[in-house]
Design a protein around this motif. Structure first.
Motif, PDB file in Angstrom:
ATOM      1  N   GLY A 204      10.400  15.543  -1.945  1.00  0.00           N
ATOM      2  CA  GLY A 204      10.191  15.462  -0.649  1.00  0.00           C
ATOM      3  C   GLY A 204       8.791  15.366  -0.395  1.00  0.00           C
ATOM      4  O   GLY A 204       8.412  16.318   0.331  1.00  0.00           O
ATOM      5  N   LEU A 205       8.119  14.343  -0.485  1.00  0.00           N
ATOM      6  CA  LEU A 205       6.547  14.120  -0.223  1.00  0.00           C
ATOM      7  C   LEU A 205       6.237  13.191   0.836  1.00  0.00           C
ATOM      8  O   LEU A 205       5.396  13.521   1.677  1.00  0.00           O
ATOM      9  CB  LEU A 205       5.877  14.136  -1.412  1.00  0.00           C
ATOM     10  CG  LEU A 205       4.471  14.155  -1.566  1.00  0.00           C
ATOM     11  CD1 LEU A 205       3.979  15.619  -1.142  1.00  0.00           C
ATOM     12  CD2 LEU A 205       3.703  13.822  -2.849  1.00  0.00           C
ATOM     13  N   GLY A 206       6.633  12.104   0.443  1.00  0.00           N
ATOM     14  CA  GLY A 206       6.238  10.971   1.416  1.00  0.00           C
ATOM     15  C   GLY A 206       7.218   9.996   2.004  1.00  0.00           C
ATOM     16  O   GLY A 206       8.355  10.489   2.286  1.00  0.00           O
TER      17      GLY A 206
ATOM     18  N   GLY B 177       4.271   1.702   7.636  1.00  0.00           N
ATOM     19  CA  GLY B 177       2.998   1.775   6.910  1.00  0.00           C
ATOM     20  C   GLY B 177       2.645   3.193   6.652  1.00  0.00           C
ATOM     21  O   GLY B 177       3.668   4.260   7.306  1.00  0.00           O
ATOM     22  N   TYR B 178       1.611   3.562   5.818  1.00  0.00           N
ATOM     23  CA  TYR B 178       1.677   5.106   5.473  1.00  0.00           C
ATOM     24  C   TYR B 178       0.058   5.197   5.302  1.00  0.00           C
ATOM     25  O   TYR B 178      -0.464   4.432   4.649  1.00  0.00           O
ATOM     26  CB  TYR B 178       2.338   5.347   4.280  1.00  0.00           C
ATOM     27  CG  TYR B 178       2.031   6.923   4.046  1.00  0.00           C
ATOM     28  CD1 TYR B 178       3.070   7.937   3.978  1.00  0.00           C
ATOM     29  CD2 TYR B 178       0.829   7.681   3.497  1.00  0.00           C
ATOM     30  CE1 TYR B 178       2.920   9.070   3.942  1.00  0.00           C
ATOM     31  CE2 TYR B 178       0.780   8.815   3.147  1.00  0.00           C
ATOM     32  CZ  TYR B 178       1.812   9.837   3.469  1.00  0.00           C
ATOM     33  OH  TYR B 178       1.583  11.004   3.339  1.00  0.00           O
ATOM     34  N   ALA B 179      -0.401   5.989   6.381  1.00  0.00           N
ATOM     35  CA  ALA B 179      -2.039   6.429   6.255  1.00  0.00           C
ATOM     36  C   ALA B 179      -2.177   7.748   6.501  1.00  0.00           C
ATOM     37  O   ALA B 179      -2.033   8.348   7.469  1.00  0.00           O
ATOM     38  CB  ALA B 179      -2.585   5.509   7.697  1.00  0.00           C
TER      39      ALA B 179
ATOM     40  N   GLY C  78      -6.666  14.992   9.313  1.00  0.00           N
ATOM     41  CA  GLY C  78      -6.807  16.029  10.514  1.00  0.00           C
ATOM     42  C   GLY C  78      -5.199  16.691  10.333  1.00  0.00           C
ATOM     43  O   GLY C  78      -5.184  17.491  11.368  1.00  0.00           O
ATOM     44  N   ALA C  79      -4.167  16.202   9.746  1.00  0.00           N
ATOM     45  CA  ALA C  79      -2.826  16.662   9.622  1.00  0.00           C
ATOM     46  C   ALA C  79      -2.824  17.454   8.380  1.00  0.00           C
ATOM     47  O   ALA C  79      -2.969  16.984   7.381  1.00  0.00           O
ATOM     48  CB  ALA C  79      -1.935  15.569  10.131  1.00  0.00           C
ATOM     49  N   PRO C  80      -1.604  18.190   8.497  1.00  0.00           N
ATOM     50  CA  PRO C  80      -1.313  18.832   7.135  1.00  0.00           C
ATOM     51  C   PRO C  80      -0.267  17.930   6.292  1.00  0.00           C
ATOM     52  O   PRO C  80       0.312  17.149   6.890  1.00  0.00           O
ATOM     53  CB  PRO C  80      -0.112  20.253   7.585  1.00  0.00           C
ATOM     54  CG  PRO C  80       0.085  19.912   9.009  1.00  0.00           C
ATOM     55  CD  PRO C  80      -0.923  18.843   9.539  1.00  0.00           C
TER      56      PRO C  80
ATOM     57  N   ASP D  56       0.813  -1.152   0.175  1.00  0.00           N
ATOM     58  CA  ASP D  56       0.010  -0.040  -0.125  1.00  0.00           C
ATOM     59  C   ASP D  56       0.885   1.219   0.024  1.00  0.00           C
ATOM     60  O   ASP D  56       0.614   2.230  -0.641  1.00  0.00           O
ATOM     61  CB  ASP D  56      -0.891   0.033   1.166  1.00  0.00           C
ATOM     62  CG  ASP D  56      -2.052  -1.017   1.221  1.00  0.00           C
ATOM     63  OD1 ASP D  56      -2.301  -1.358   0.103  1.00  0.00           O
ATOM     64  OD2 ASP D  56      -2.628  -1.231   2.315  1.00  0.00           O
ATOM     65  N   SER D  57       1.880   1.162   0.519  1.00  0.00           N
ATOM     66  CA  SER D  57       2.863   2.317   0.658  1.00  0.00           C
ATOM     67  C   SER D  57       3.919   2.688  -0.402  1.00  0.00           C
ATOM     68  O   SER D  57       4.576   3.529  -0.438  1.00  0.00           O
ATOM     69  CB  SER D  57       3.623   2.577   2.202  1.00  0.00           C
ATOM     70  OG  SER D  57       4.458   1.349   2.202  1.00  0.00           O
TER      71      SER D  57
END
Length: 482
Positions: A414-416, A443-445, A449-451, A278-279
């Protein structure tokens, strides 16, 4: 069933386009026609901006409604989207090849969730804040006013999700919108228009104009627009930034990525392979934030290559509407040619393909590419440096944690990104050192609610969270003497 539209959604109504130009949308899996929409030209962009301008400037209109009233309208729109949830999932999967399991988890539900989140946020925030003056005995009233008419330009990979990254906070702030969807996924934008009409938003608050590059450039620089919000390639983002810079026009840019998935030496990937997928290869690799540079410790390099080769090589490839499919087709022939060009370049530069590298057997129609892994590459290889936007991973060896961080940061993007470790505190320490706008642990979710946004060539500004709402507001200070 084809989706045929003869009108554009402008000013709260379905209106005849200014030209006979059309956009035909094809199925990514079958290459067959899905439907057709009008192609907006400059005159249509003028009409859409004028409608948005009237709606914003109306002294009793959307921008002047109490936040609670706007929130109620947004919740009605969320209800209208929920009624169409499965339609959105099926349609987006047919348009861009997204596996149905992914579209049901994103395109079907995130839009309404974003609207409800920002409706709740604006209910609590209020419009004015009173601050005691630091000098004298007066008071300063700090107002949050909507920035104005927003040009929202969205890509084809997560069309509804990324639309609502913009519409949710813009509507909550009191802005009006001209939405320019990608031609490849124009049909789901018209399904959104139907929901907007059903929800009874005031005329001109949301206007939808699918267009080519020329009309899009015209929208970005239109004198009636106050802010631009764009998600797409870094190359196009640079052009938009230049235009907005000359105009001193606020702009939010969420651009490309080439993120790192750092596997620490204590990580056990076997139980986490689905999360790793998924990531790193979500949505057939057509995701800007995924970690397509996999960094593996040299001491475990071949073991990790073998594990990932076995896993990705066995992924079911096929019809995106089949719930068992993990890898669907790419969005277009042009995109497949781009991905195949990168695979050829990686081969020519000496990369070793451990799985994939071609088109899957038995899928002669549709724009399919096998999940592909390159081993024995370093950070100088073209596929390890440039954004491919397809199901291609590069596995790079590193010597120690400092070396891993150095490699991760040796990128214009520089994104994820992610860090994988049995020790979450250790992984957090590494994550803090990576130059990126967001990063996950094991994992990446993405958290609404966060920038969210990028650093370096991955963008300017932030979406999501309270920061995403602030991007559609302008502050005014009113000084009152005692």
């Amino acid at each position: 069933m084809e989706h045929e539209y003869n009108s554009l959604f402008i000013g709260g109504d379905w209106v005849a386009p200014s030209s006979s130009a059309t956009i035909t949308v094809a199925s990514a899996a079958t290459e067959e026609r899905l439907g057709q929409v009008p192609e907006a030209v400059q005159a249509d962009v003028d009409a859409a901006v004028a409608a948005a301008r009237r709606a914003f400037d109306d002294s009793s209109g959307w921008a002047h409604w109490e936040p609670v009233r706007r929130a109620e309208a947004m919740e009605r729109l969320a209800d209208a989207l929920d009624k169409r949830a499965e339609q959105f999932a099926q349609l987006v999967s047919r348009e861009n090849g997204m596996p149905l399991s992914t579209s049901r988890a994103s395109e079907a539900v995130i839009g309404s969730a974003m609207l409800r989140y920002y409706a709740a946020l604006v209910r609590k925030q209020g419009t004015e804040e009173f601050r005691p003056a630091l000098v004298g005995n007066g008071t300063t009233v700090v107002r949050r006013d909507p920035v104005g008419v927003v040009a929202a330009i969205v890509p084809w990979n997560f069309p509804q999700t990324l639309t609502m990254f913009k519409l949710g906070p813009a509507l909550a702030a009191g802005c009006t919108i001209v939405l320019k969807p990608a031609p490849e996924t124009a049909l789901d934008a018209f399904l959104l228009a139907e929901a907007v009409a059903e929800a009874g938003l005031p005329a001109g608050v949301v206007n939808i104009v699918p267009a080519d590059r020329e009309a899009s450039n015209y929208l970005v620089s239109h004198p009636g627009v106050n802010k631009v919000a764009f998600t797409g390639s870094t190359a196009t983002g640079r052009v938009i930034a230049e235009q907005c810079g000359r105009l001193l026009r606020p702009v939010t840019l969420e651009l490309g990525g080439k993120s790192a998935a750092i596997i620490l030496d204590d990580a056990d990937l076997e139980p986490s392979l689905d999360a790793f997928f998924d990531s790193t290869m979500n949505n057939n690799g057509q995701t800007c934030l995924i970690g397509t540079r996999v960094l593996a410790p040299r001491s475990r390099y071949q073991t990790i290559v073998d594990t990932l080769t076995d896993y990705f090589g066995a992924l079911p490839v096929g019809d995106p509407l089949d719930e068992a499919t993990r890898i669907g087709p790419l969005v277009s022939q042009r995109q497949r040619e781009r991905v195949e060009g990168y695979i050829a370049k990686g081969r020519a530069e000496g990369g070793r393909i451990t799985t994939g590298g071609g088109r899957p057997a038995g899928l002669d129609r549709g724009w399919f590419v096998q999940p592909t892994i390159f081993a024995d590459v370093d950070n100088t290889f073209t596929p390890a440096r440039e954004e491919i936007f397809g199901p291609v991973l590069c596995i790079l060896p590193y010597d120690d944690v400092d070396d891993a961080v150095r490699i991760a940061n040796d990128s214009e993007y520089g994104l994820g990104g992610t860090v994988w470790s049995a020790d979450k505190d250790r992984a957090l320490d590494v994550a803090r050192r990576v130059q990126t706008g967001s990063i996950g642990i094991n994992g990446y979710a993405l958290d609404p609610g966060a920038p969210f946004g990028g650093v370096k060539a991955s963008g300017l500004g932030r979406e999501l969270g309270p920061e995403g709402l602030a991007a559609y507001q302008q502050l005014k200070s009113i000084y009152r003497t005692a």
